[in-house]
Design an enzyme around this catalytic site. Structure first.
Site, PDB file in Angstrom:
ATOM      1  N   MET A 144      38.176  34.586  39.153  1.00 38.11           N
ATOM      2  CA  MET A 144      38.935  34.963  37.963  1.00 38.11           C
ATOM      3  C   MET A 144      38.334  34.271  36.739  1.00 38.11           C
ATOM      4  O   MET A 144      38.199  33.038  36.721  1.00 38.11           O
ATOM      5  CB  MET A 144      40.409  34.558  38.098  1.00 38.11           C
ATOM      6  N   HIS A 177      43.531  44.001  44.434  1.00 38.51           N
ATOM      7  CA  HIS A 177      43.627  42.576  44.059  1.00 38.51           C
ATOM      8  C   HIS A 177      45.104  42.196  44.080  1.00 38.51           C
ATOM      9  O   HIS A 177      45.868  42.590  43.199  1.00 38.51           O
ATOM     10  CB  HIS A 177      43.023  42.392  42.658  1.00 38.51           C
ATOM     11  N   HIS A 208      39.438  49.184  40.802  1.00 36.60           N
ATOM     12  CA  HIS A 208      40.130  47.904  40.946  1.00 36.60           C
ATOM     13  C   HIS A 208      41.614  48.116  40.685  1.00 36.60           C
ATOM     14  O   HIS A 208      42.001  48.656  39.652  1.00 36.60           O
ATOM     15  CB  HIS A 208      39.552  46.889  39.960  1.00 36.60           C
ATOM     16  N   MET A 217      50.781  43.112  40.945  1.00 37.64           N
ATOM     17  CA  MET A 217      51.490  41.949  40.417  1.00 37.64           C
ATOM     18  C   MET A 217      52.973  42.046  40.778  1.00 37.64           C
ATOM     19  O   MET A 217      53.550  43.119  40.678  1.00 37.64           O
ATOM     20  CB  MET A 217      51.309  41.892  38.899  1.00 37.64           C
ATOM     21  N   SER A 232      39.350  48.423  36.119  1.00 42.25           N
ATOM     22  CA  SER A 232      40.702  48.039  36.528  1.00 42.25           C
ATOM     23  C   SER A 232      41.707  49.004  35.913  1.00 42.25           C
ATOM     24  O   SER A 232      41.806  49.103  34.685  1.00 42.25           O
ATOM     25  CB  SER A 232      41.028  46.624  36.048  1.00 42.25           C
ATOM     26  N   MET A 263      48.056  39.862  43.497  1.00 38.78           N
ATOM     27  CA  MET A 263      48.578  38.694  42.782  1.00 38.78           C
ATOM     28  C   MET A 263      50.056  38.607  43.136  1.00 38.78           C
ATOM     29  O   MET A 263      50.924  38.841  42.301  1.00 38.78           O
ATOM     30  CB  MET A 263      48.352  38.873  41.280  1.00 38.78           C
ATOM     31  N   ASP A 267      45.170  46.308  40.444  1.00 35.41           N
ATOM     32  CA  ASP A 267      45.841  45.016  40.245  1.00 35.41           C
ATOM     33  C   ASP A 267      47.305  45.069  40.650  1.00 35.41           C
ATOM     34  O   ASP A 267      48.090  45.770  40.007  1.00 35.41           O
ATOM     35  CB  ASP A 267      45.735  44.599  38.768  1.00 35.41           C
ATOM     36  N   ASP A 280      36.334  38.831  37.506  1.00 33.54           N
ATOM     37  CA  ASP A 280      37.450  39.598  36.963  1.00 33.54           C
ATOM     38  C   ASP A 280      38.078  38.921  35.752  1.00 33.54           C
ATOM     39  O   ASP A 280      38.615  37.823  35.856  1.00 33.54           O
ATOM     40  CB  ASP A 280      38.498  39.726  38.090  1.00 33.54           C
TER      41      ASP A 280
HETATM   42  C1  DX5 Z   1      44.229  40.306  35.415  1.00 41.86           C
HETATM   43  C2  DX5 Z   1      43.626  41.323  36.329  1.00 41.86           C
HETATM   44  C3  DX5 Z   1      42.355  41.930  35.806  1.00 41.86           C
HETATM   45  C4  DX5 Z   1      42.499  42.649  34.466  1.00 41.86           C
HETATM   46  C5  DX5 Z   1      41.146  42.746  33.790  1.00 41.86           C
HETATM   47  O1  DX5 Z   1      45.127  39.529  36.098  1.00 41.86           O
HETATM   48  O2  DX5 Z   1      43.390  40.792  37.600  1.00 41.86           O
HETATM   49  O3  DX5 Z   1      41.799  42.818  36.770  1.00 41.86           O
HETATM   50  O4  DX5 Z   1      43.044  43.903  34.639  1.00 41.86           O
HETATM   51  O5  DX5 Z   1      41.300  43.306  32.519  1.00 41.86           O
HETATM   52  P1  DX5 Z   1      40.277  43.000  31.334  1.00 41.86           P
HETATM   53  O6  DX5 Z   1      38.928  43.528  31.799  1.00 41.86           O
HETATM   54  O7  DX5 Z   1      40.839  43.747  30.190  1.00 41.86           O
HETATM   55  O8  DX5 Z   1      40.245  41.513  31.139  1.00 41.86           O
HETATM   56 ZN    ZN Z   2      42.188  42.039  38.987  1.00 45.74          ZN
END
Ligand code: DX5
Ligand code: ZN
Length: 226
Positions: free
Chosen positions: A145, A74, A35, A39, A10, A76, A37, A183
């Protein structure tokens, strides 16, 4: 039947000042997917990057031999559809979203797939899998998750193991080729347990980008997966 395991670093934990290099380095180190992310500081209390960053990174998401490495987006965010379309145009290969972030889950899945992109659903730690009853015939990916979404570096929530087992049973009953991704809080020392519960794809942020030698961590994860 042998399972193909995939490791998806990620980039949330990467050095944002050098994202292109970081993507290339982690692919050289053995990453199977990247990956990404997304947000929006609305669905989750953090803000990251949009389609323009995905588009800028797409040319870097390939191996030294020039083979494209899938970008696993991903989302969010809420609402879902407009930005999902933007990421599809920006080169995403897989787009997953949280069912509780879309007013029309089936329509959002259809919209993603109409762009020729694989679609997935993401389940927060307290979120039941019920919606899969009506969508398992349309999706390509289930993302469980194992932390509450919004930040990297959190600890793995053990109850996710039971949900992974449930999701694996649903995939087997469907007879379809669906990836089961996990994840949050994935480390070298817990990845085997997560695989034993039924997962085949593992997101790891801080475990990889928090270390100086990305290849060493990915190799250790593969060794643990056997
Ligand atoms: C959190 C993300 C994850 C995060 C994982 O909301 O969706 O993808 O980056 O990071 P680690 O592996 O450090 O938990
Ligand atoms: Zn993620």
């Amino acid at each position: 039947m042998t399972t193909t395991f995939r490791i998806a670093p990620s980039i949330l934990s990467a050095d944002f000042a050098r994202l292109g290099e970081e993507v290339k380095s982690v692919i050289d180190a053995g990453a199977d997917w990247i990956h990404f992310d997304v947000m929006d500081n609305h669905y989750v209390p953090n803000l990251t990057f949009g389609p323009m960053v995905c588009q800028a990174l797409k040319p870097h998401a390939k191996t030294a031999e020039g083979v494209a490495v899938p970008i696993d987006v991903h989302l969010m965010i809420s609402p879902v559809d407009a930005l999902a379309a933007g990421f599809a145009e920006a080169g995403a290969d897989l787009i997953s979203f949280h069912p509780d972030a879309s007013g029309h889950v089936h329509r959002s899945i259809q919209a993603i797939k109409s762009k020729g992109v694989k679609a997935g659903l993401v389940f927060n730690p307290a979120e039941p899998l019920d919606v899969l009853q009506w969508t398992i015939d349309d999706i390509d990916l289930i993302l469980i998750m194992s932390v509450n979404p919004g930040f990297g570096g959190q600890s793995f929530i053990d109850s996710a193991l039971r949900k992974i087992e449930q999701a694996r049973k649903l995939i087997e009953a469907s007879g379809r080729d669906i990836r089961l991704e996990v994840d949050g809080g994935i480390k070298v020392d817990n990845i085997r347990r997560v695989a034993d519960a039924g997962a085949d794809t593992f997101v790891a942020g801080s475990a990889i980008f928090g270390q100086p030698d990305y290849k060493r961590v990915i190799d250790q994860m593969r060794l643990a997966l056997g």
